[in-house]
Scaffold this motif. Sequence first.
Motif, short mmCIF file in Angstrom:
data_model
loop_
_atom_site.label_atom_id
_atom_site.label_comp_id
_atom_site.label_asym_id
_atom_site.label_seq_id
_atom_site.Cartn_x
_atom_site.Cartn_y
_atom_site.Cartn_z
N ARG A 234 45.47 -57.45 10.33
CA ARG A 234 45.72 -56.05 10.25
C ARG A 234 44.56 -55.09 9.66
N ALA B 200 41.88 -55.17 12.80
CA ALA B 200 42.22 -55.03 14.28
C ALA B 200 41.60 -53.72 14.93
N ARG C 259 41.39 -50.52 17.33
CA ARG C 259 42.43 -49.52 17.76
C ARG C 259 42.47 -49.34 19.26
N MET C 260 43.45 -49.38 19.86
CA MET C 260 43.42 -49.22 21.36
C MET C 260 43.64 -47.66 21.87
N PHE C 261 42.73 -47.62 23.06
CA PHE C 261 42.83 -46.09 23.65
C PHE C 261 42.76 -46.17 25.07
N TRP D 271 41.08 -48.41 29.73
CA TRP D 271 41.61 -48.82 28.59
C TRP D 271 40.32 -49.45 27.50
N LEU E 288 39.11 -50.53 23.50
CA LEU E 288 39.18 -51.11 21.94
C LEU E 288 38.10 -50.46 21.06
N TRP F 86 45.17 -41.87 22.24
CA TRP F 86 45.39 -42.80 21.44
C TRP F 86 46.97 -42.98 21.62
N PRO F 87 47.46 -44.13 22.22
CA PRO F 87 48.69 -44.60 22.44
C PRO F 87 49.56 -44.91 21.08
N GLU F 88 49.05 -45.17 20.07
CA GLU F 88 49.60 -45.66 18.89
C GLU F 88 50.37 -44.63 18.38
N GLY F 89 50.04 -43.28 18.53
CA GLY F 89 50.93 -42.30 18.05
C GLY F 89 51.99 -41.72 19.04
N SER G 33 55.63 -42.37 21.52
CA SER G 33 56.78 -43.05 21.31
C SER G 33 57.50 -43.23 22.66
#
Length: 110
Positions: free
Chosen positions: A38, A41, A43-45, A62, A64, A105-108, A110
């Motif tokens: 964790r 790791a 961050r993917m973008f 894509w 990292l 940034w796909p982490e945000g 949904s």
Amino acid sequence: MNEQSHRADEPREDNAGSQALGPLGRQEFESLLHDIVRESAPRMFAVVQELGDCEDGAVAAWGLAFEDRADVVSVNGVSRLSARTPGSALRFFSGGSRTRARLIWPEGLS
């Protein structure tokens, strides 16, 4: 070595009655590994190319983002690059006056 001194990693007779710390159990070890993953790791973008003024757009690559660099792969798999930051990779995907590259940034999402 005299009786007054000892190496730090040697057991001492006056500690013989105390319980020694052994290796971690499976559950504790798994928890430790998950924490390490964790914390380290990347961050993917996505590198998105926009054409014109809201005319068209597509994911071009894509990436990292690591602590010290960003590794990027184009969606067609032809181009791979390493940049200092995710933002510095954008210049490789911008083209002409009508194509603008930006990061998402796909982490945000949904």
